[in-house]
Design a protein around this motif. Sequence first.
Motif, mmCIF file in Angstrom:
data_model
loop_
_atom_site.group_PDB
_atom_site.id
_atom_site.type_symbol
_atom_site.label_atom_id
_atom_site.label_comp_id
_atom_site.label_asym_id
_atom_site.label_seq_id
_atom_site.Cartn_x
_atom_site.Cartn_y
_atom_site.Cartn_z
ATOM 1 N N VAL A 398 0.818 -1.228 0.000
ATOM 2 C CA VAL A 398 0.000 0.000 0.000
ATOM 3 C C VAL A 398 0.851 1.278 0.000
ATOM 4 N N PRO A 399 1.897 1.389 0.852
ATOM 5 C CA PRO A 399 2.693 2.629 0.837
ATOM 6 C C PRO A 399 3.291 2.934 -0.538
ATOM 7 N N PHE A 400 3.682 1.873 -1.295
ATOM 8 C CA PHE A 400 4.243 2.090 -2.636
ATOM 9 C C PHE A 400 3.213 2.758 -3.548
ATOM 10 N N PHE A 401 1.985 2.253 -3.541
ATOM 11 C CA PHE A 401 0.953 2.837 -4.412
ATOM 12 C C PHE A 401 0.511 4.209 -3.923
ATOM 13 N N ASN A 402 0.650 4.423 -2.617
ATOM 14 C CA ASN A 402 0.280 5.720 -2.056
ATOM 15 C C ASN A 402 1.261 6.807 -2.500
ATOM 16 N N SER A 403 2.427 6.389 -3.038
ATOM 17 C CA SER A 403 3.424 7.371 -3.469
ATOM 18 C C SER A 403 3.101 7.958 -4.845
ATOM 19 N N PHE A 404 2.139 7.348 -5.580
ATOM 20 C CA PHE A 404 1.724 7.909 -6.878
ATOM 21 C C PHE A 404 0.908 9.181 -6.640
ATOM 22 N N ASP A 405 0.835 10.052 -7.679
ATOM 23 C CA ASP A 405 0.074 11.298 -7.541
ATOM 24 C C ASP A 405 -1.394 11.035 -7.246
ATOM 25 N N SER A 406 -1.946 9.997 -7.876
ATOM 26 C CA SER A 406 -3.355 9.661 -7.620
ATOM 27 C C SER A 406 -3.561 8.169 -7.833
ATOM 28 N N ILE A 407 -4.703 7.684 -7.358
ATOM 29 C CA ILE A 407 -5.048 6.272 -7.524
ATOM 30 C C ILE A 407 -5.205 5.954 -9.009
ATOM 31 N N TYR A 408 -5.706 6.933 -9.767
ATOM 32 C CA TYR A 408 -5.896 6.744 -11.210
ATOM 33 C C TYR A 408 -4.559 6.430 -11.883
ATOM 34 N N GLU A 409 -3.520 7.167 -11.506
ATOM 35 C CA GLU A 409 -2.204 6.944 -12.119
ATOM 36 C C GLU A 409 -1.598 5.623 -11.672
ATOM 37 N N ALA A 410 -1.782 5.290 -10.383
ATOM 38 C CA ALA A 410 -1.260 4.015 -9.876
ATOM 39 C C ALA A 410 -1.886 2.863 -10.651
ATOM 40 N N HIS A 411 -3.195 2.972 -10.864
ATOM 41 C CA HIS A 411 -3.928 1.935 -11.574
ATOM 42 C C HIS A 411 -3.494 1.869 -13.034
ATOM 43 N N GLY A 412 -3.306 3.044 -13.653
ATOM 44 C CA GLY A 412 -2.892 3.104 -15.053
ATOM 45 C C GLY A 412 -1.512 2.494 -15.254
ATOM 46 N N TRP A 413 -0.589 2.803 -14.350
ATOM 47 C CA TRP A 413 0.766 2.237 -14.420
ATOM 48 C C TRP A 413 0.703 0.724 -14.365
ATOM 49 N N PHE A 414 -0.164 0.271 -13.482
ATOM 50 C CA PHE A 414 -0.342 -1.148 -13.274
ATOM 51 C C PHE A 414 -0.800 -1.885 -14.512
ATOM 52 N N HIS A 415 -1.895 -1.350 -15.089
ATOM 53 C CA HIS A 415 -2.489 -1.988 -16.262
ATOM 54 C C HIS A 415 -1.514 -2.051 -17.416
#
Lengths: 620, 70
Positions: A398-415
């Motif tokens: 969770v802390p790693f994904f919390n470092s992205f600007d937004s949840i949208y970007e974290a999700h986009g990077w992931f996909h």
Amino acid sequence: MDNILGTNLDRIVILAYFAIVMGFGAYFGKYSKTTSDYFFGGRRFAWWLITISIVATGIGSHSFVKYSTKAYQYGFSSTMTYMNDWFFMPLFLFGWLPIIYYLRLGSIPEYFERRFSREARYIATFMILMYMIGYIAIQFLTLATALYKIYGIPLMLTVILIAIATTIYMHFGGQTSVIFTDLIQGFILIFAGLLLFYLGLNFLVDNTSYASGLKALWENLTPAEKLPLANFNSPPDFNFVGIFWQDGIAGSIGFLFLNQGLIMRFMAARSVNEGRKAAAFNVLVILPVSAIVVSNAGWIGKAIANSIPGALPIDLAPNDVFVSVANLITSPGVFGFIIAALCAALMSTSDTLVNASSSVIINDIYRPLTKNKASDEEQLKLARLASVLVKVIAVCLVPFFNSFDSIYEAHGWFHSTFTPPLVVGVFLGIFWRRFTSTAVIATFVVGAFLMILGQVYPSLISPFSHGIEFRPGRGYSYIGALYNLVVCAGVGVIVTLFTKPNPNKNLTGLTVFDVHKLKNIFKGSDVNELTGKPVIVNYEIKDLKEDMVSFSEDDMKIANAKKGDLVYIQDSRWWLGGLKSIHATYDTPHKEDGIVYISQKQCDSGMFINGLSLKAEKEM
Amino acid sequence: MSFYQTWLPFIYLYGIGGVSFLLGTFLIFRTGALRVNDPVHKKWVWVLFYGYFFYAFIHALFIYLAIESV
């Protein structure tokens, strides 16, 4: 902790909701008796039951936050990703679905071993597990972001509490528990989303000069905000062409062909045709409704911002749109219910993914390593332990994904990082017989290397950019998916052309070219395609051979069945949707019309009740 | 509103999406996975094409209404 939202009544509603859902899940957990039940729900459910349970898989807690944000910024084009999944339905319904169902595939990696090699399976297992565990972490983060503002407790503590709560009913349940918990979750999600839309429209009527809420919404959006598709290639953070390749192509194939959670739902259907009905209804009806459910807070918020100055803060943070709009247009208690729906979304998506992850750990790591020596009971215990382990790893991420600007970007990077190699691997595997084992491993390894190269040197992606502006330091957000697909497919095709397929590898039933043979493979003999009618019967317990049942000669004539055909027997009350049912094989007929002979074991497995009639249908 | 905002995304979506859809339908027909002489499969052919035009209609309608509201 500043800006705490909601009232004590809201907090009580949320806690009560969690308690009810956990009790419901634990109750239905008693229907999981084997690992087949735990993972696949025993292949017995009707299409409508599968469909309703899919609702909660398609809407994650991140969906409300993510799509409300984009709806607030760009209007109706936030629905794009929910309305571009139809293009691959022919290949899914008549290619992939029969393959996974009739070959009884336990997981996607199992397909990679049967189609290619054990090495391909292990690489696919690693990538899929990473994808699913990361996805669970994003779900935890999203809900914690909403809840910690309401309860005023630290973010990471909220994450841990959520993980523990979802573990309780998953631990005692399994796929049957998940399916039935998701039934109420699905209803509540749709209801809560539409309730929010209704309250929002009423809020607009009360605060503007329009008599109709829909009219007030339409007139208070700009023409650009009414467009259903985004601008072709700008702005860089939300454009049509990038999202088309990331979501419409890679995302749709990933959703239909690689989503282990969704595949496990279809495996729980009582037949391929029931699975087809569930999938078609999901894409044609459920997804458009879901688009409204997850986006409407943003549309209402934008109409309010355009028509009622000061109602919402001018500097409203993108991720706060959903919670802020919901808090503005609902009364105490109702706000708690709406946030509870967010909890529902989280629990549904994460329990499906956790169950899918533990399925992959047991089926793709534990069973091959132990050569399947452990008893079913031991494997069931391990599956539950694996689901706890998956959550612990997700919480740590969770802390790693919390470092992205937004949840949208974290999700986009992931996909864009995890889907292209798998999408290319499974797609070429199904639709190109020549595609070799060496090529699929090269697709994973060399493809991943070229994808990383594209991240480091964005100029490699520029030829694919369709004129999208490059942002220094942030790269290309979505169109990178097109580059990733091209390099992975390019590697796969080139390596295939320079390598020879293994002549000893039996590919029967593993590609679309053999789909017409799959029923014979599944049954183990020639298929009886004559159409018959269902028969209503009572049962008698007899000592019969394994999996055999015996009907009267006349009842078999009505069903157009022969000895050795497969039969599906369920409690005749339709609304049970197949919860009480078994699959069996027709044995030698007897003379008593309206009676089926079944064994005590079959009676226990189907949970049939003495005195209540059964409905029997020939399968094939 | 410019062509880049309105009809270009629609043409791109249903052009490339349409090619994927038709290729997929042709492939399952050619391989025998979809049998048009099977009454159950015949109904599915209608459902498949209905889905494609249903979404195209919804998208075209909203683009038209948005342009009209300028």
